[in-house]
Design a protein around this motif. Structure first.
Motif, PDB file in Angstrom:
ATOM      1  N   CYS A  64       0.827  -1.092   0.080  1.00 54.19           N
ATOM      2  CA  CYS A  64       0.065  -0.075  -0.010  1.00 54.19           C
ATOM      3  C   CYS A  64       0.844   1.459   0.006  1.00 54.19           C
ATOM      4  N   HIS A  65       2.213   1.145  -0.149  1.00 57.92           N
ATOM      5  CA  HIS A  65       2.905   2.392  -0.058  1.00 57.92           C
ATOM      6  C   HIS A  65       3.021   2.697  -1.372  1.00 57.92           C
ATOM      7  N   ILE A  66       3.198   4.097  -1.534  1.00 58.30           N
ATOM      8  CA  ILE A  66       3.456   4.668  -2.764  1.00 58.30           C
ATOM      9  C   ILE A  66       4.911   4.317  -3.561  1.00 58.30           C
ATOM     10  N   PRO A  67       4.879   3.771  -4.672  1.00 57.69           N
ATOM     11  CA  PRO A  67       6.324   3.480  -5.083  1.00 57.69           C
ATOM     12  C   PRO A  67       6.915   4.660  -5.623  1.00 57.69           C
ATOM     13  N   PHE A  68       8.210   4.716  -5.477  1.00 61.84           N
ATOM     14  CA  PHE A  68       9.120   5.771  -6.383  1.00 61.84           C
ATOM     15  C   PHE A  68       9.429   5.591  -7.357  1.00 61.84           C
ATOM     16  N   SER A  69       8.717   4.809  -8.382  1.00 64.96           N
ATOM     17  CA  SER A  69       9.043   4.502  -9.826  1.00 64.96           C
ATOM     18  C   SER A  69       8.456   5.604 -10.571  1.00 64.96           C
ATOM     19  N   GLN A  70       9.111   5.435 -11.794  1.00 66.47           N
ATOM     20  CA  GLN A  70       8.669   6.443 -12.871  1.00 66.47           C
ATOM     21  C   GLN A  70       7.601   5.869 -13.820  1.00 66.47           C
ATOM     22  N   GLU A  71       6.471   6.632 -14.123  1.00 69.15           N
ATOM     23  CA  GLU A  71       5.599   6.090 -14.978  1.00 69.15           C
ATOM     24  C   GLU A  71       5.803   5.967 -16.343  1.00 69.15           C
ATOM     25  N   ASN A  72       6.717   6.894 -16.967  1.00 72.56           N
ATOM     26  CA  ASN A  72       7.128   7.111 -18.397  1.00 72.56           C
ATOM     27  C   ASN A  72       8.568   7.237 -18.651  1.00 72.56           C
ATOM     28  N   PRO A  73       9.647   6.305 -18.679  1.00 72.85           N
ATOM     29  CA  PRO A  73      11.008   6.808 -18.342  1.00 72.85           C
ATOM     30  C   PRO A  73      11.649   7.385 -19.703  1.00 72.85           C
ATOM     31  N   GLN A  74      10.876   7.158 -20.852  1.00 70.05           N
ATOM     32  CA  GLN A  74      11.330   7.883 -21.924  1.00 70.05           C
ATOM     33  C   GLN A  74      11.247   9.413 -22.109  1.00 70.05           C
ATOM     34  N   GLN A  75      10.152   9.887 -21.162  1.00 68.44           N
ATOM     35  CA  GLN A  75       9.650  11.170 -21.306  1.00 68.44           C
ATOM     36  C   GLN A  75      10.239  12.103 -20.034  1.00 68.44           C
ATOM     37  N   PRO A  76      11.255  12.829 -19.874  1.00 67.37           N
ATOM     38  CA  PRO A  76      11.557  13.279 -18.838  1.00 67.37           C
ATOM     39  C   PRO A  76      10.702  14.436 -17.973  1.00 67.37           C
ATOM     40  N   PHE A  77       9.586  14.793 -18.574  1.00 72.18           N
ATOM     41  CA  PHE A  77       8.894  15.702 -18.204  1.00 72.18           C
ATOM     42  C   PHE A  77       7.423  15.306 -18.278  1.00 72.18           C
ATOM     43  N   GLN A  78       6.580  16.066 -17.437  1.00 71.50           N
ATOM     44  CA  GLN A  78       4.927  15.247 -17.360  1.00 71.50           C
ATOM     45  C   GLN A  78       4.058  16.714 -17.307  1.00 71.50           C
ATOM     46  N   ILE A  79       2.891  16.501 -18.050  1.00 68.82           N
ATOM     47  CA  ILE A  79       2.037  17.630 -17.748  1.00 68.82           C
ATOM     48  C   ILE A  79       1.209  17.375 -16.779  1.00 68.82           C
ATOM     49  N   VAL A  80       0.856  18.507 -15.886  1.00 70.08           N
ATOM     50  CA  VAL A  80       0.139  18.429 -14.550  1.00 70.08           C
ATOM     51  C   VAL A  80      -0.933  19.368 -14.760  1.00 70.08           C
ATOM     52  N   THR A  81      -2.049  19.106 -13.814  1.00 70.51           N
ATOM     53  CA  THR A  81      -3.115  20.032 -13.896  1.00 70.51           C
ATOM     54  C   THR A  81      -3.232  20.638 -12.626  1.00 70.51           C
ATOM     55  N   LYS A  82      -3.150  22.025 -12.790  1.00 70.44           N
ATOM     56  CA  LYS A  82      -3.281  22.742 -11.155  1.00 70.44           C
ATOM     57  C   LYS A  82      -4.912  22.938 -10.883  1.00 70.44           C
ATOM     58  N   GLN A  83      -5.313  21.894  -9.991  1.00 72.29           N
ATOM     59  CA  GLN A  83      -6.643  21.924  -9.483  1.00 72.29           C
ATOM     60  C   GLN A  83      -7.049  22.940  -8.207  1.00 72.29           C
ATOM     61  N   ASN A  84      -6.100  23.167  -7.456  1.00 74.16           N
ATOM     62  CA  ASN A  84      -6.095  23.694  -6.215  1.00 74.16           C
ATOM     63  C   ASN A  84      -6.695  25.355  -6.324  1.00 74.16           C
ATOM     64  N   THR A  85      -6.846  25.896  -7.702  1.00 76.37           N
ATOM     65  CA  THR A  85      -6.968  27.479  -7.634  1.00 76.37           C
ATOM     66  C   THR A  85      -8.132  27.750  -8.631  1.00 76.37           C
ATOM     67  N   THR A  86      -8.794  28.813  -8.253  1.00 74.07           N
ATOM     68  CA  THR A  86      -9.919  29.270  -9.145  1.00 74.07           C
ATOM     69  C   THR A  86      -9.668  30.704  -9.422  1.00 74.07           C
ATOM     70  N   TYR A  87      -9.667  31.161 -10.597  1.00 70.48           N
ATOM     71  CA  TYR A  87      -9.214  32.613 -10.882  1.00 70.48           C
ATOM     72  C   TYR A  87     -10.619  33.444 -11.370  1.00 70.48           C
ATOM     73  N   ASN A  88     -11.525  32.639 -11.996  1.00 64.54           N
ATOM     74  CA  ASN A  88     -12.601  33.248 -12.399  1.00 64.54           C
ATOM     75  C   ASN A  88     -13.996  32.732 -11.758  1.00 64.54           C
ATOM     76  N   HIS A  89     -14.961  33.436 -11.851  1.00 65.45           N
ATOM     77  CA  HIS A  89     -16.460  33.058 -11.153  1.00 65.45           C
ATOM     78  C   HIS A  89     -16.634  31.705 -11.703  1.00 65.45           C
ATOM     79  N   ASN A  90     -16.398  31.405 -12.976  1.00 62.60           N
ATOM     80  CA  ASN A  90     -16.834  30.115 -13.638  1.00 62.60           C
ATOM     81  C   ASN A  90     -16.060  28.705 -13.271  1.00 62.60           C
ATOM     82  N   GLY A  91     -15.138  28.921 -12.429  1.00 61.43           N
ATOM     83  CA  GLY A  91     -14.306  27.763 -11.963  1.00 61.43           C
ATOM     84  C   GLY A  91     -12.988  27.518 -12.778  1.00 61.43           C
TER      85      GLY A  91
END
Length: 132
Positions: A64-91
């Motif tokens: 159940c521990h989180i592994p420290f492995s890489q999901e995609n070793p060919q790509q050194p970067f990943q795209i992440v979504t910033k969910q924790n903020t809201t800038y406009n009134h429409n979300g």
């Protein structure tokens, strides 16, 4: 044969990163008025993980521990979504000023990489021509 001790490969990877970042920023700008859209960003995950693993070794003692492995070793970067903020009134959390600034910075970064790569190829061309 490894010309320039891996510099061209490093520049190639950096250009891939800058291109991905440009696509993500452009997508964020295109969705500035889309209700509920959350900004995305490109992170340099693999390099960070490699540096982290050099100084910090984790042992997974239970499944159940989180592994420290890489999901995609060919790509050194990943795209992440910033969910924790809201800038406009429409979300939506796209800050157009920030995105335009990031786009300008990324374009300067990309152009500097292209200039450096051109310099490497010009050096190689000079050597092939015998210094002329």
């Amino acid at each position: 044969m490894n010309l320039f001790s891996g510099t061209i490969q490093t520049l190639e990877g950096s250009l891939d990163f800058a291109s991905a970042k440009n696509r993500v920023i452009s997508n964020n700008i295109a969705n500035v008025d889309t209700p509920g859209y959350k900004t995305k960003d490109v992170t340099f995950k693999r390099v960070f993980d490699e540096e982290l693993n050099v100084s910090f070794q984790a042992k997974q003692t239970q499944p159940c521990h989180i592994p420290f492995s890489q999901e995609n070793p060919q790509q050194p970067f990943q795209i992440v979504t910033k969910q924790n903020t809201t800038y406009n009134h429409n979300g939506n959390n796209v800050d157009i000023d920030k995105e335009m600034t990031e786009l300008a910075k990324n374009q300067i970064y990309y152009q500097s990489l292209v200039d450096r790569l051109n310099g490497k190829f010009n050096n190689l061309q000079t050597v092939i021509k015998g210094g002329r």
